[in-house]
Design a protein around this motif. Sequence first.
Motif, PDB file in Angstrom:
ATOM      1  N   ARG A 116      40.792  23.251  13.401  1.00 38.39           N
ATOM      2  CA  ARG A 116      40.689  24.705  13.437  1.00 38.39           C
ATOM      3  C   ARG A 116      39.513  25.197  12.604  1.00 38.39           C
ATOM      4  NH1 ARG A 116      45.460  25.506  12.440  1.00 38.39           N
ATOM      5  NH2 ARG A 116      46.210  26.172  14.498  1.00 38.39           N
ATOM      6  N   SER A 117      39.337  24.592  11.445  1.00 37.55           N
ATOM      7  CA  SER A 117      38.249  24.991  10.555  1.00 37.55           C
ATOM      8  C   SER A 117      36.898  24.762  11.202  1.00 37.55           C
ATOM      9  CB  SER A 117      38.353  24.214   9.239  1.00 37.55           C
ATOM     10  OG  SER A 117      37.248  24.476   8.406  1.00 37.55           O
ATOM     11  N   LYS A 118      36.721  23.631  11.873  1.00 34.30           N
ATOM     12  CA  LYS A 118      35.436  23.328  12.494  1.00 34.30           C
ATOM     13  C   LYS A 118      35.159  24.261  13.662  1.00 34.30           C
ATOM     14  CE  LYS A 118      31.644  21.059  12.769  1.00 34.30           C
ATOM     15  NZ  LYS A 118      30.629  21.199  11.713  1.00 34.30           N
ATOM     16  N   LEU A 119      36.174  24.523  14.471  1.00 37.92           N
ATOM     17  CA  LEU A 119      35.991  25.446  15.588  1.00 37.92           C
ATOM     18  C   LEU A 119      35.684  26.854  15.092  1.00 37.92           C
ATOM     19  CD1 LEU A 119      38.849  24.257  17.974  1.00 37.92           C
ATOM     20  CD2 LEU A 119      36.399  23.896  18.274  1.00 37.92           C
ATOM     21  N   GLU A 120      36.346  27.266  14.031  1.00 37.60           N
ATOM     22  CA  GLU A 120      36.105  28.592  13.461  1.00 37.60           C
ATOM     23  C   GLU A 120      34.692  28.694  12.895  1.00 37.60           C
ATOM     24  OE1 GLU A 120      36.549  32.360  12.865  1.00 37.60           O
ATOM     25  OE2 GLU A 120      38.225  31.189  13.691  1.00 37.60           O
ATOM     26  N   GLU A 121      34.215  27.639  12.294  1.00 40.22           N
ATOM     27  CA  GLU A 121      32.851  27.632  11.751  1.00 40.22           C
ATOM     28  C   GLU A 121      31.821  27.830  12.867  1.00 40.22           C
ATOM     29  OE1 GLU A 121      29.828  24.529   9.444  1.00 40.22           O
ATOM     30  OE2 GLU A 121      31.977  24.076   9.577  1.00 40.22           O
ATOM     31  N   VAL A 122      32.003  27.111  13.971  1.00 37.17           N
ATOM     32  CA  VAL A 122      31.087  27.268  15.102  1.00 37.17           C
ATOM     33  C   VAL A 122      31.216  28.663  15.704  1.00 37.17           C
ATOM     34  CG1 VAL A 122      30.538  26.431  17.422  1.00 37.17           C
ATOM     35  CG2 VAL A 122      31.077  24.803  15.599  1.00 37.17           C
ATOM     36  N   LYS A 123      32.421  29.166  15.798  1.00 34.47           N
ATOM     37  CA  LYS A 123      32.649  30.505  16.338  1.00 34.47           C
ATOM     38  C   LYS A 123      31.950  31.564  15.498  1.00 34.47           C
ATOM     39  CE  LYS A 123      36.490  33.571  17.624  1.00 34.47           C
ATOM     40  NZ  LYS A 123      37.968  33.703  17.635  1.00 34.47           N
ATOM     41  N   ARG A 124      32.005  31.437  14.176  1.00 35.18           N
ATOM     42  CA  ARG A 124      31.339  32.402  13.286  1.00 35.18           C
ATOM     43  C   ARG A 124      29.825  32.356  13.464  1.00 35.18           C
ATOM     44  NH1 ARG A 124      34.989  30.602   9.277  1.00 35.18           N
ATOM     45  NH2 ARG A 124      33.311  29.384   8.335  1.00 35.18           N
ATOM     46  N   LYS A 125      29.270  31.160  13.591  1.00 36.96           N
ATOM     47  CA  LYS A 125      27.826  31.036  13.785  1.00 36.96           C
ATOM     48  C   LYS A 125      27.393  31.677  15.104  1.00 36.96           C
ATOM     49  CE  LYS A 125      27.010  26.866  11.019  1.00 36.96           C
ATOM     50  NZ  LYS A 125      26.531  25.455  11.024  1.00 36.96           N
ATOM     51  N   LEU A 126      28.184  31.487  16.138  1.00 40.48           N
ATOM     52  CA  LEU A 126      27.861  32.086  17.430  1.00 40.48           C
ATOM     53  C   LEU A 126      27.969  33.599  17.382  1.00 40.48           C
ATOM     54  CD1 LEU A 126      29.716  29.574  19.777  1.00 40.48           C
ATOM     55  CD2 LEU A 126      27.240  29.835  19.551  1.00 40.48           C
ATOM     56  N   ALA A 127      28.966  34.110  16.678  1.00 43.40           N
ATOM     57  CA  ALA A 127      29.133  35.564  16.540  1.00 43.40           C
ATOM     58  C   ALA A 127      27.962  36.174  15.791  1.00 43.40           C
ATOM     59  CB  ALA A 127      30.444  35.874  15.830  1.00 43.40           C
ATOM     60  N   LYS A 128      27.470  35.490  14.774  1.00 39.11           N
ATOM     61  CA  LYS A 128      26.312  35.968  14.005  1.00 39.11           C
ATOM     62  C   LYS A 128      25.095  36.077  14.901  1.00 39.11           C
ATOM     63  CE  LYS A 128      23.405  34.754  10.033  1.00 39.11           C
ATOM     64  NZ  LYS A 128      23.152  33.746   8.972  1.00 39.11           N
ATOM     65  N   LYS A 129      24.905  35.098  15.771  1.00 42.71           N
ATOM     66  CA  LYS A 129      23.773  35.124  16.701  1.00 42.71           C
ATOM     67  C   LYS A 129      23.909  36.307  17.646  1.00 42.71           C
ATOM     68  CE  LYS A 129      21.349  32.385  20.182  1.00 42.71           C
ATOM     69  NZ  LYS A 129      21.296  31.089  20.890  1.00 42.71           N
ATOM     70  N   ASP A 130      25.119  36.583  18.119  1.00 38.71           N
ATOM     71  CA  ASP A 130      25.324  37.677  19.054  1.00 38.71           C
ATOM     72  C   ASP A 130      25.042  39.026  18.402  1.00 38.71           C
ATOM     73  OD1 ASP A 130      26.001  35.911  21.012  1.00 38.71           O
ATOM     74  OD2 ASP A 130      28.165  36.131  20.744  1.00 38.71           O
ATOM     75  N   GLU A 131      25.452  39.190  17.147  1.00 38.14           N
ATOM     76  CA  GLU A 131      25.317  40.467  16.461  1.00 38.14           C
ATOM     77  C   GLU A 131      23.883  40.750  16.024  1.00 38.14           C
ATOM     78  OE1 GLU A 131      28.042  40.287  13.246  1.00 38.14           O
ATOM     79  OE2 GLU A 131      29.826  40.299  14.532  1.00 38.14           O
ATOM     80  N   LYS A 132      23.190  39.750  15.542  1.00 39.43           N
ATOM     81  CA  LYS A 132      21.881  39.962  14.942  1.00 39.43           C
ATOM     82  C   LYS A 132      20.730  39.388  15.762  1.00 39.43           C
ATOM     83  CE  LYS A 132      23.674  40.085  10.212  1.00 39.43           C
ATOM     84  NZ  LYS A 132      23.514  39.550   8.835  1.00 39.43           N
ATOM     85  N   GLY A 133      21.061  38.691  16.832  1.00 32.57           N
ATOM     86  CA  GLY A 133      20.018  38.103  17.644  1.00 32.57           C
ATOM     87  C   GLY A 133      19.309  36.951  16.978  1.00 32.57           C
ATOM     88  N   GLU A 134      19.912  36.427  15.923  1.00 32.32           N
ATOM     89  CA  GLU A 134      19.306  35.310  15.211  1.00 32.32           C
ATOM     90  C   GLU A 134      19.780  33.991  15.806  1.00 32.32           C
ATOM     91  OE1 GLU A 134      20.416  35.727  11.176  1.00 32.32           O
ATOM     92  OE2 GLU A 134      19.419  37.660  10.890  1.00 32.32           O
ATOM     93  N   ASP A 135      19.031  32.949  15.531  1.00 26.35           N
ATOM     94  CA  ASP A 135      19.448  31.626  15.954  1.00 26.35           C
ATOM     95  C   ASP A 135      20.743  31.244  15.261  1.00 26.35           C
ATOM     96  OD1 ASP A 135      18.844  29.018  17.315  1.00 26.35           O
ATOM     97  OD2 ASP A 135      18.938  28.347  15.230  1.00 26.35           O
ATOM     98  N   ALA A 136      21.688  30.706  16.030  1.00 23.32           N
ATOM     99  CA  ALA A 136      22.992  30.373  15.453  1.00 23.32           C
ATOM    100  C   ALA A 136      22.911  29.215  14.471  1.00 23.32           C
ATOM    101  CB  ALA A 136      23.984  30.030  16.566  1.00 23.32           C
ATOM    102  N   GLY A 137      21.847  28.453  14.508  1.00 17.07           N
ATOM    103  CA  GLY A 137      21.700  27.337  13.578  1.00 17.07           C
ATOM    104  C   GLY A 137      22.700  26.234  13.811  1.00 17.07           C
ATOM    105  N   LEU A 138      23.030  25.994  15.083  1.00 20.17           N
ATOM    106  CA  LEU A 138      24.007  24.966  15.396  1.00 20.17           C
ATOM    107  C   LEU A 138      23.358  23.588  15.395  1.00 20.17           C
ATOM    108  CD1 LEU A 138      25.941  26.566  18.383  1.00 20.17           C
ATOM    109  CD2 LEU A 138      26.535  26.640  15.971  1.00 20.17           C
ATOM    110  N   SER A 139      24.081  22.626  14.871  1.00 21.28           N
ATOM    111  CA  SER A 139      23.652  21.233  14.977  1.00 21.28           C
ATOM    112  C   SER A 139      23.928  20.738  16.388  1.00 21.28           C
ATOM    113  CB  SER A 139      24.409  20.371  13.973  1.00 21.28           C
ATOM    114  OG  SER A 139      25.784  20.330  14.307  1.00 21.28           O
TER     115      SER A 139
END
Length: 374
Positions: A170-193
């Motif tokens: 759950r923690s790992k999925l939530e971490e990826v979800k937060r990074k994706l949400a940040k990209k959607d809100e600010k148009g920044e690169d999600a910085g995903l590995s």
Amino acid sequence: MKSVRAALVYTGKSVEQDRYLNFDGNEIHSVSPEPMGEAAGEFAVLTPALIDPHSHIGLVRAGEPSAEREANEKLEIIFSLPDALDSVQMDDQAFIDSMRQGVLYSCVVPGSLNLISGRSAVIRHWAEDTNKALVARAGIKGAIGYNPISTTDGPAKRPSTRMGSMALLRSKLEEVKRKLAKKDEKGEDAGLSAEEDVLADILAGRERLRVHAHKIDDIAALLRLKDEFGFKLGVEHAGDVYRQHTFDELKKRDIPLTYGPIDGFAYKVELKHRSTNNLEHVLNSGVQFGIMTDHPVTHSSSLLLQTRWLLRLGLAKEEAIKVVSLNNARLLGIDDRLGSLEAGKWASFVGWNGDPFDMASKPVCAYGEGRLIF
């Protein structure tokens, strides 16, 4: 064009008598009362190629010691990048043995010692190498329950309880979800590995997460996780589920089930309720399901043999054939080309010298995509 005749044809959708299967190159043209091409054989029975939807064939290889098994990569507990195809060795004798019993395709998946263990590969059994073997991809393998906490081998830091496993996932999925949400809100690169890119594909529904789970409450926990994150889910095994309500819930949610192996031995406490009687609950629920061998837990060649339990529960022979051909193709998303004998699909079929359900009968001929295999 070529034509083969059979007294009985199981198309994967119906059963027909005294018919010709006509095929041109690697594609089926028709099933007809009269031949439409050059005679290419005559058999008692024709069936579609059988498909094993969950196997470790080519990873755990016949005649090789346990130290050389490659089903489980122990480097990380959550490891989405491994590709089962990279460990498959096509010289595994099990490929030949399974083809001799009508099984021409398998979906090879990584093992179940990781919460997420990597990419699956649907392969042809007769191919010269793994590049030529690959047919399709069919989701990302995961596992919950006892297996991910059952070993201390390898460098991975592992949870010691089911709740620890679910918390880590759950923690790992939530971490990826937060990074994706940040990209959607600010148009920044999600910085995903690269590892997180695969998890992002799961969260977005571009990949199905196919999760090893045996017990009723492990599946209940898995459904809570699905409700939380909304990913596409497939349940693998469910061998300990001895109450119908779990299968009813999968049916209600349109979650496919890759069931089995039916003949597997209850070799751990997680399977203490394992029984062939549980299959009746699967049938009564109406859930979309197919049957696996989980090779080498049961041998790939035993796929059709395991359908005897379906016959004993009242299924007609044509329905049993459908389970290990068309149903399994649907589970893997390859039913547009395999699983039934009909126009436009691949000419992959098996000719039998008698009733396939009679142990005295055997395949005498097999074509894979129009190519004579034996």
